[in-house]
Design a protein around this motif. Structure first.
Motif, PDB file in Angstrom:
ATOM      1  N   GLU A 165       0.812  -1.355   0.088  1.00 61.34           N
ATOM      2  CA  GLU A 165      -0.014  -0.084   0.059  1.00 61.34           C
ATOM      3  C   GLU A 165       0.902   1.118  -0.065  1.00 61.34           C
ATOM      4  OE1 GLU A 165      -3.527  -1.927   2.710  1.00 61.34           O
ATOM      5  OE2 GLU A 165      -2.319  -0.587   3.494  1.00 61.34           O
ATOM      6  N   ARG A 166       1.916   1.044   0.489  1.00 60.44           N
ATOM      7  CA  ARG A 166       3.143   2.296   0.496  1.00 60.44           C
ATOM      8  C   ARG A 166       4.545   1.812   0.248  1.00 60.44           C
ATOM      9  NH1 ARG A 166       0.728   6.400   3.830  1.00 60.44           N
ATOM     10  NH2 ARG A 166       2.348   7.483   3.575  1.00 60.44           N
ATOM     11  N   GLY A 167       5.279   2.810   0.099  1.00 58.30           N
ATOM     12  CA  GLY A 167       6.697   2.478  -0.543  1.00 58.30           C
ATOM     13  C   GLY A 167       7.524   2.475   0.986  1.00 58.30           C
ATOM     14  N   LEU A 168       8.591   1.374   0.739  1.00 60.83           N
ATOM     15  CA  LEU A 168       9.494   1.730   1.946  1.00 60.83           C
ATOM     16  C   LEU A 168      10.223   3.148   2.113  1.00 60.83           C
ATOM     17  CD1 LEU A 168      10.803  -0.482   4.054  1.00 60.83           C
ATOM     18  CD2 LEU A 168      12.682  -0.775   2.389  1.00 60.83           C
ATOM     19  N   ASN A 169      10.292   3.906   1.209  1.00 56.46           N
ATOM     20  CA  ASN A 169      10.936   5.170   1.543  1.00 56.46           C
ATOM     21  C   ASN A 169       9.953   6.005   1.985  1.00 56.46           C
ATOM     22  OD1 ASN A 169       8.882   5.165  -0.758  1.00 56.46           O
ATOM     23  ND2 ASN A 169      10.181   6.750  -1.896  1.00 56.46           N
ATOM     24  N   GLU A 170       8.628   5.621   2.349  1.00 60.99           N
ATOM     25  CA  GLU A 170       7.807   6.505   2.950  1.00 60.99           C
ATOM     26  C   GLU A 170       7.758   6.126   4.553  1.00 60.99           C
ATOM     27  OE1 GLU A 170       4.017   7.336   0.938  1.00 60.99           O
ATOM     28  OE2 GLU A 170       4.771   5.306  -0.097  1.00 60.99           O
ATOM     29  N   VAL A 171       8.439   5.207   4.937  1.00 59.37           N
ATOM     30  CA  VAL A 171       8.305   4.494   6.366  1.00 59.37           C
ATOM     31  C   VAL A 171       8.940   5.390   7.453  1.00 59.37           C
ATOM     32  CG1 VAL A 171       8.933   2.637   7.670  1.00 59.37           C
ATOM     33  CG2 VAL A 171       7.912   2.604   5.698  1.00 59.37           C
ATOM     34  N   VAL A 172      10.163   5.780   7.012  1.00 61.37           N
ATOM     35  CA  VAL A 172      11.029   6.563   8.075  1.00 61.37           C
ATOM     36  C   VAL A 172      10.898   8.094   8.302  1.00 61.37           C
ATOM     37  CG1 VAL A 172      13.473   6.993   8.815  1.00 61.37           C
ATOM     38  CG2 VAL A 172      12.923   4.695   7.906  1.00 61.37           C
ATOM     39  N   GLN A 173      10.902   8.597   9.264  1.00 60.37           N
ATOM     40  CA  GLN A 173      10.860  10.154   9.732  1.00 60.37           C
ATOM     41  C   GLN A 173      11.979  10.450  10.236  1.00 60.37           C
ATOM     42  OE1 GLN A 173       7.167  11.980  10.673  1.00 60.37           O
ATOM     43  NE2 GLN A 173       8.232  13.534  11.876  1.00 60.37           N
ATOM     44  N   MET A 174      12.853  11.471   9.688  1.00 62.40           N
ATOM     45  CA  MET A 174      13.987  11.832  10.443  1.00 62.40           C
ATOM     46  C   MET A 174      13.631  12.854  11.576  1.00 62.40           C
ATOM     47  SD  MET A 174      16.404   9.848   9.439  1.00 62.40           S
ATOM     48  CE  MET A 174      17.743  10.890  10.442  1.00 62.40           C
ATOM     49  N   LEU A 175      13.885  12.801  12.731  1.00 60.50           N
ATOM     50  CA  LEU A 175      14.024  13.971  13.854  1.00 60.50           C
ATOM     51  C   LEU A 175      15.166  14.651  13.885  1.00 60.50           C
ATOM     52  CD1 LEU A 175      12.151  11.552  16.353  1.00 60.50           C
ATOM     53  CD2 LEU A 175      11.161  12.937  14.537  1.00 60.50           C
ATOM     54  N   PRO A 176      15.013  15.935  14.529  1.00 65.42           N
ATOM     55  CA  PRO A 176      15.954  16.992  14.754  1.00 65.42           C
ATOM     56  C   PRO A 176      17.116  16.219  15.594  1.00 65.42           C
ATOM     57  CG  PRO A 176      13.501  17.840  14.903  1.00 65.42           C
ATOM     58  CD  PRO A 176      13.674  16.385  14.890  1.00 65.42           C
ATOM     59  N   GLN A 177      16.510  15.445  16.286  1.00 62.03           N
ATOM     60  CA  GLN A 177      17.871  14.775  17.313  1.00 62.03           C
ATOM     61  C   GLN A 177      18.922  13.855  16.352  1.00 62.03           C
ATOM     62  OE1 GLN A 177      14.449  14.698  17.709  1.00 62.03           O
ATOM     63  NE2 GLN A 177      13.915  14.673  19.817  1.00 62.03           N
ATOM     64  N   GLY A 178      18.616  13.721  15.175  1.00 62.14           N
ATOM     65  CA  GLY A 178      19.650  13.000  14.489  1.00 62.14           C
ATOM     66  C   GLY A 178      19.375  11.695  14.153  1.00 62.14           C
ATOM     67  N   PHE A 179      18.238  11.138  14.462  1.00 68.06           N
ATOM     68  CA  PHE A 179      18.156   9.749  14.092  1.00 68.06           C
ATOM     69  C   PHE A 179      16.499   9.705  13.495  1.00 68.06           C
ATOM     70  CE2 PHE A 179      16.520  10.453  18.669  1.00 68.06           C
ATOM     71  CZ  PHE A 179      15.182  10.186  18.353  1.00 68.06           C
ATOM     72  N   GLY A 180      16.388   8.294  12.727  1.00 67.45           N
ATOM     73  CA  GLY A 180      14.796   8.178  11.917  1.00 67.45           C
ATOM     74  C   GLY A 180      14.024   7.317  13.031  1.00 67.45           C
ATOM     75  N   VAL A 181      12.750   7.627  12.718  1.00 68.34           N
ATOM     76  CA  VAL A 181      11.669   6.745  13.523  1.00 68.34           C
ATOM     77  C   VAL A 181      10.758   6.076  12.684  1.00 68.34           C
ATOM     78  CG1 VAL A 181       9.758   7.174  15.192  1.00 68.34           C
ATOM     79  CG2 VAL A 181      11.743   8.541  15.411  1.00 68.34           C
ATOM     80  N   ALA A 182      10.313   4.844  12.802  1.00 66.12           N
ATOM     81  CA  ALA A 182       9.461   4.160  11.913  1.00 66.12           C
ATOM     82  C   ALA A 182       8.742   3.400  13.047  1.00 66.12           C
ATOM     83  CB  ALA A 182      10.248   3.128  10.800  1.00 66.12           C
ATOM     84  N   THR A 183       7.361   3.014  12.419  1.00 65.40           N
ATOM     85  CA  THR A 183       6.547   2.264  13.053  1.00 65.40           C
ATOM     86  C   THR A 183       6.231   0.829  12.431  1.00 65.40           C
ATOM     87  OG1 THR A 183       5.206   4.164  13.765  1.00 65.40           O
ATOM     88  CG2 THR A 183       4.061   2.222  13.830  1.00 65.40           C
ATOM     89  N   LEU A 184       6.052  -0.315  12.965  1.00 68.46           N
ATOM     90  CA  LEU A 184       5.768  -1.572  12.605  1.00 68.46           C
ATOM     91  C   LEU A 184       4.227  -1.702  12.218  1.00 68.46           C
ATOM     92  CD1 LEU A 184       7.160  -4.295  12.313  1.00 68.46           C
ATOM     93  CD2 LEU A 184       6.290  -5.138  14.216  1.00 68.46           C
ATOM     94  N   THR A 185       3.692  -1.300  13.103  1.00 70.12           N
ATOM     95  CA  THR A 185       2.135  -1.351  12.580  1.00 70.12           C
ATOM     96  C   THR A 185       1.177  -0.618  13.614  1.00 70.12           C
ATOM     97  OG1 THR A 185       0.171  -2.782  11.722  1.00 70.12           O
ATOM     98  CG2 THR A 185       1.538  -3.576  13.853  1.00 70.12           C
ATOM     99  N   ARG A 186       0.047  -0.335  13.076  1.00 72.22           N
ATOM    100  CA  ARG A 186      -0.947   0.553  14.007  1.00 72.22           C
ATOM    101  C   ARG A 186      -2.312  -0.281  14.434  1.00 72.22           C
ATOM    102  NH1 ARG A 186       0.425   4.838  10.184  1.00 72.22           N
ATOM    103  NH2 ARG A 186       2.260   6.050  11.153  1.00 72.22           N
ATOM    104  N   GLU A 187      -2.345  -1.600  14.069  1.00 66.55           N
ATOM    105  CA  GLU A 187      -3.235  -2.385  13.959  1.00 66.55           C
ATOM    106  C   GLU A 187      -2.891  -3.578  15.051  1.00 66.55           C
ATOM    107  OE1 GLU A 187      -3.531  -4.868  10.173  1.00 66.55           O
ATOM    108  OE2 GLU A 187      -2.652  -2.881   9.551  1.00 66.55           O
ATOM    109  N   ASN A 188      -3.886  -4.428  15.041  1.00 63.15           N
ATOM    110  CA  ASN A 188      -3.628  -5.602  16.208  1.00 63.15           C
ATOM    111  C   ASN A 188      -2.449  -6.521  15.285  1.00 63.15           C
ATOM    112  OD1 ASN A 188      -4.323  -8.629  16.909  1.00 63.15           O
ATOM    113  ND2 ASN A 188      -5.268  -7.461  18.399  1.00 63.15           N
ATOM    114  N   MET A 189      -1.581  -6.786  16.288  1.00 65.28           N
ATOM    115  CA  MET A 189      -0.331  -7.531  15.715  1.00 65.28           C
ATOM    116  C   MET A 189      -0.717  -8.970  15.622  1.00 65.28           C
ATOM    117  SD  MET A 189       2.707  -7.613  14.291  1.00 65.28           S
ATOM    118  CE  MET A 189       3.248  -6.013  14.491  1.00 65.28           C
TER     119      MET A 189
END
Length: 260
Positions: free
Chosen positions: A70-94
């Protein structure tokens, strides 16, 4: 021999509350980034108000959406001002999502590809009802248990280790003590290591400690890492020391100064 260094996957399970765990992970990730490491912080917890939500990175694509194409891998990581990236595994029932074997395989593959893009992937992890991690790579990687000096936390941490060892067998686990002085941390680790060796035949590794520090709480309220907001704080010194050892040493071989 021509292959690059294997990406590190470090899953952190905590015997403390979500707020203290999040603060530790954020500050450790920021400190690791300061050492020159490319760091990804992955929210793999089931709570809707997890780490990504707390960091304002909850609107980017999840790895589950990538697995479903549904989305591309390049849309997963958000870089933060602290210098590292953040990503989420899922927002639904695992649990329900992983019942689809093909989907679970694609999710594991997507995570594997994402992990190769960072030097260190820190996972905000938790055990499911079957005492397992959602992805096999988390079980094969390094596992660190966060604990404080309180009796209830030590009991909870030992229970986590017992559950992990029953599921994964005999293997080393790292112990990170937060909210405690170095002397208290030494005692916590010594007691836990003795119990784990005697009753579970397990070796625990001392990862270090972070003291109680009002500046750490103040930095969190400011939405900044403590090493950035208050670089001379005791917590900043502790996180810089932790980052140096995390970045340069495998968890299985780590022995922090001052620990038995």
């Amino acid at each position: 021999m021509l292959a690059g260094p294997k990406p590190r996957i470090i899953s952190v399970v905590s015997a403390l509350g979500a707020e203290e765990k999040s603060s530790t992970l954020v500050n450790l990730a920021a400190s690791l980034a300061r050492t020159g490491s490319n760091v990804l912080l992955l929210d793999a917890c089931s709570a809707s108000n997890g780490l990504a939500q707390r960091l304002g990175a909850a609107r980017v694509a999840t790895l589950m959406q990538v697995a479903r194409q549904e989305r591309g891998l390049n849309e997963v990581v958000q870089m933060l001002p602290q210098g590292f990236g953040v990503a989420t595994l899922t927002r639904e029932n695992m649990r329900s999502a992983m019942q689809d074997i093909d989907q679970a395989r694609r999710l594991a593959n997507a995570f594997g590809v994402l992990a190769t893009q960072s030097d260190i992937t820190l996972v905000d992890a938790e055990l499911d009802a079957d005492d397992a991690f959602p992805l096999p790579a988390m079980q094969r990687g390094e596992i660190v248990v966060q604990v404080s000096s309180s009796g209830s936390s030590i009991t909870a941490a030992y229970a986590i280790i017992k559950r992990l060892s029953a599921q994964l067998g005999r293997r080393p686990f790292g112990i990170l003590v937060t909210g405690a002085s170095e002397r208290e941390a030494q005692q916590v680790f010594a007691n836990m290591a003795q119990a784990a060796s005697r009753y579970l035949a397990l070796e625990l590794t001392a990862m270090g400690s972070v003291p109680v520090d009002a500046d750490l709480r103040r930095a969190t309220q400011l939405g900044r890492s403590v090493i950035d907001a208050f670089p001379m704080a005791l917590a900043s010194v502790a996180f810089r020391r932790l980052a140096g050892h995390f970045a340069n040493t495998d968890a299985g071989a780590m022995r922090m100064p001052g620990f038995a």
